[in-house]
Motif scaffolding. Structure first.
Motif, PDB file in Angstrom:
ATOM      1  N   ALA A 219       0.839  -1.201   0.000  1.00 30.48           N
ATOM      2  CA  ALA A 219       0.000   0.000   0.000  1.00 30.48           C
ATOM      3  C   ALA A 219       0.873   1.249   0.000  1.00 30.48           C
ATOM      4  N   LYS A 220       2.005   1.195   0.670  1.00 30.37           N
ATOM      5  CA  LYS A 220       2.897   2.356   0.745  1.00 30.37           C
ATOM      6  C   LYS A 220       3.550   2.640  -0.605  1.00 30.37           C
ATOM      7  N   VAL A 221       4.004   1.600  -1.279  1.00 27.10           N
ATOM      8  CA  VAL A 221       4.710   1.803  -2.556  1.00 27.10           C
ATOM      9  C   VAL A 221       3.769   1.759  -3.758  1.00 27.10           C
ATOM     10  N   LYS A 222       2.495   1.467  -3.502  1.00 21.34           N
ATOM     11  CA  LYS A 222       1.453   1.449  -4.531  1.00 21.34           C
ATOM     12  C   LYS A 222       1.793   0.520  -5.703  1.00 21.34           C
ATOM     13  N   VAL A 223       2.255  -0.692  -5.382  1.00 16.93           N
ATOM     14  CA  VAL A 223       2.547  -1.706  -6.380  1.00 16.93           C
ATOM     15  C   VAL A 223       1.244  -2.419  -6.717  1.00 16.93           C
ATOM     16  N   LYS A 224       1.002  -2.654  -7.993  1.00 19.43           N
ATOM     17  CA  LYS A 224      -0.235  -3.315  -8.410  1.00 19.43           C
ATOM     18  C   LYS A 224      -0.082  -4.839  -8.473  1.00 19.43           C
ATOM     19  N   GLY A 225       0.993  -5.341  -9.051  1.00 19.04           N
ATOM     20  CA  GLY A 225       1.165  -6.781  -9.247  1.00 19.04           C
ATOM     21  C   GLY A 225       1.807  -7.448  -8.052  1.00 19.04           C
ATOM     22  N   ILE A 226       1.020  -7.749  -7.031  1.00 17.20           N
ATOM     23  CA  ILE A 226       1.579  -8.345  -5.816  1.00 17.20           C
ATOM     24  C   ILE A 226       1.395  -9.854  -5.762  1.00 17.20           C
ATOM     25  N   ALA A 227       0.772 -10.450  -6.770  1.00 18.73           N
ATOM     26  CA  ALA A 227       0.469 -11.883  -6.710  1.00 18.73           C
ATOM     27  C   ALA A 227       1.745 -12.727  -6.643  1.00 18.73           C
ATOM     28  N   LEU A 228       2.707 -12.454  -7.496  1.00 10.69           N
ATOM     29  CA  LEU A 228       3.927 -13.266  -7.522  1.00 10.69           C
ATOM     30  C   LEU A 228       4.712 -13.175  -6.217  1.00 10.69           C
ATOM     31  N   PRO A 229       4.968 -11.982  -5.678  1.00  9.32           N
ATOM     32  CA  PRO A 229       5.668 -11.955  -4.383  1.00  9.32           C
ATOM     33  C   PRO A 229       4.922 -12.691  -3.273  1.00  9.32           C
ATOM     34  N   VAL A 230       3.615 -12.581  -3.242  1.00  7.11           N
ATOM     35  CA  VAL A 230       2.834 -13.265  -2.198  1.00  7.11           C
ATOM     36  C   VAL A 230       2.922 -14.780  -2.383  1.00  7.11           C
ATOM     37  N   ILE A 231       2.851 -15.249  -3.613  1.00  7.33           N
ATOM     38  CA  ILE A 231       2.967 -16.693  -3.878  1.00  7.33           C
ATOM     39  C   ILE A 231       4.341 -17.206  -3.445  1.00  7.33           C
ATOM     40  N   ILE A 232       5.385 -16.449  -3.744  1.00  9.20           N
ATOM     41  CA  ILE A 232       6.739 -16.847  -3.350  1.00  9.20           C
ATOM     42  C   ILE A 232       6.857 -16.905  -1.832  1.00  9.20           C
ATOM     43  N   VAL A 233       6.316 -15.915  -1.146  1.00 15.40           N
ATOM     44  CA  VAL A 233       6.389 -15.892   0.319  1.00 15.40           C
ATOM     45  C   VAL A 233       5.586 -17.051   0.909  1.00 15.40           C
ATOM     46  N   LEU A 234       4.420 -17.349   0.345  1.00 14.96           N
ATOM     47  CA  LEU A 234       3.631 -18.482   0.847  1.00 14.96           C
ATOM     48  C   LEU A 234       4.351 -19.811   0.626  1.00 14.96           C
ATOM     49  N   PHE A 235       5.026 -19.955  -0.513  1.00 13.78           N
ATOM     50  CA  PHE A 235       5.815 -21.158  -0.763  1.00 13.78           C
ATOM     51  C   PHE A 235       6.942 -21.274   0.268  1.00 13.78           C
ATOM     52  N   CYS A 236       7.623 -20.164   0.529  1.00 19.20           N
ATOM     53  CA  CYS A 236       8.691 -20.159   1.531  1.00 19.20           C
ATOM     54  C   CYS A 236       8.142 -20.457   2.917  1.00 19.20           C
ATOM     55  N   PHE A 237       6.946 -19.990   3.197  1.00 18.85           N
ATOM     56  CA  PHE A 237       6.286 -20.278   4.470  1.00 18.85           C
ATOM     57  C   PHE A 237       6.059 -21.784   4.617  1.00 18.85           C
ATOM     58  N   LEU A 238       5.565 -22.429   3.559  1.00 17.16           N
ATOM     59  CA  LEU A 238       5.348 -23.873   3.595  1.00 17.16           C
ATOM     60  C   LEU A 238       6.674 -24.610   3.750  1.00 17.16           C
ATOM     61  N   LEU A 239       7.680 -24.173   3.020  1.00 16.32           N
ATOM     62  CA  LEU A 239       9.002 -24.787   3.123  1.00 16.32           C
ATOM     63  C   LEU A 239       9.566 -24.639   4.538  1.00 16.32           C
ATOM     64  N   SER A 240       9.379 -23.473   5.133  1.00 14.65           N
ATOM     65  CA  SER A 240       9.868 -23.273   6.502  1.00 14.65           C
ATOM     66  C   SER A 240       9.114 -24.150   7.490  1.00 14.65           C
ATOM     67  N   ALA A 241       7.828 -24.402   7.242  1.00 13.71           N
ATOM     68  CA  ALA A 241       7.049 -25.288   8.114  1.00 13.71           C
ATOM     69  C   ALA A 241       7.594 -26.714   8.030  1.00 13.71           C
ATOM     70  N   ILE A 242       7.927 -27.163   6.837  1.00 16.59           N
ATOM     71  CA  ILE A 242       8.485 -28.509   6.659  1.00 16.59           C
ATOM     72  C   ILE A 242       9.816 -28.625   7.386  1.00 16.59           C
ATOM     73  N   ILE A 243      10.677 -27.634   7.189  1.00 16.66           N
ATOM     74  CA  ILE A 243      12.003 -27.656   7.823  1.00 16.66           C
ATOM     75  C   ILE A 243      11.871 -27.555   9.339  1.00 16.66           C
ATOM     76  N   ALA A 244      10.949 -26.717   9.814  1.00 23.77           N
ATOM     77  CA  ALA A 244      10.753 -26.578  11.269  1.00 23.77           C
ATOM     78  C   ALA A 244      10.358 -27.917  11.890  1.00 23.77           C
ATOM     79  N   CYS A 245       9.448 -28.629  11.244  1.00 20.09           N
ATOM     80  CA  CYS A 245       9.011 -29.913  11.780  1.00 20.09           C
ATOM     81  C   CYS A 245      10.124 -30.962  11.705  1.00 20.09           C
ATOM     82  N   MET A 246      10.943 -30.902  10.668  1.00 20.92           N
ATOM     83  CA  MET A 246      12.086 -31.803  10.560  1.00 20.92           C
ATOM     84  C   MET A 246      13.074 -31.554  11.707  1.00 20.92           C
TER      85      MET A 246
END
Length: 167
Positions: A135-162
């Motif tokens: 919202a601060k930088v007024k970027v329109k195409g935020i889908a790709l960064p959010v998808i990447i962060v969600l993938f990293c979130f899932l990966l971190s969950a797998i590693i955390a449980c390991m």
């Protein structure tokens, strides 16, 4: 360490005096910009909070928890953490409630509780932070960064449980 803040404040004031900067005027201008930014965030944050409540009230969260449990188990994540994994990207306080429930149910030293704590502590509320930053930088195409962060979130969950399984 406690002296860092006062030293920093003295340094800033000294620097401003040498540069002949009106500190009070600069401070009030910064506060005005912050106020405008906060007001611009209100609609976005309301949308995120309403989406969290709608997901929980409509039963979507329960459905997704049940649907994703087998996949999460296959990835090494206990199925009991499915709800925490679904809520954490949206709401920190909501996920804290689920974390508390997990700890009360299994005890603090249980494998599932340890995984939940590591997962909670090592992740962020993706959609809330995205709403604030983009919202601060007024970027329109935020889908790709959010998808990447969600993938990293899932990966971190797998590693955390390991890691919790080994410890």
């Amino acid at each position: 360490m406690a002296k860092v803040i006062p030293v920093l404040i003295i340094f800033i004031i000294t620097f401003a005096v040498f540069k002949r900067i009106n500190i009070y005027k600069s401070f009030t201008a910064g506060v005005g910009e912050a106020r405008d930014f906060i007001l611009s965030l209100i609609p976005t944050l309301c949308a995120v909070f309403m989406m969290c409540e709608l997901m929980e009230s409509s039963g979507i969260t329960a459905f997704l928890t049940k649907a994703l449990s087998p996949t999460l188990s296959f990835l090494g994540i206990p199925k009991e953490l499915a709800r925490l994994i679904l809520i954490k990207p949206f709401s920190g306080s909501g996920s804290l409630t689920f974390l508390t429930d997990i700890i009360n149910t299994y005890g603090a030293d249980h494998y599932i509780s340890r995984c939940a704590c590591v997962l909670y502590g090592s992740s962020e509320t993706v959609f809330y932070i995205s709403a604030v930053y983009f919202a601060k930088v007024k970027v329109k195409g935020i889908a790709l960064p959010v998808i990447i962060v969600l993938f990293c979130f899932l990966l971190s969950a797998i590693i955390a449980c390991m890691i919790c399984k080994v410890l």
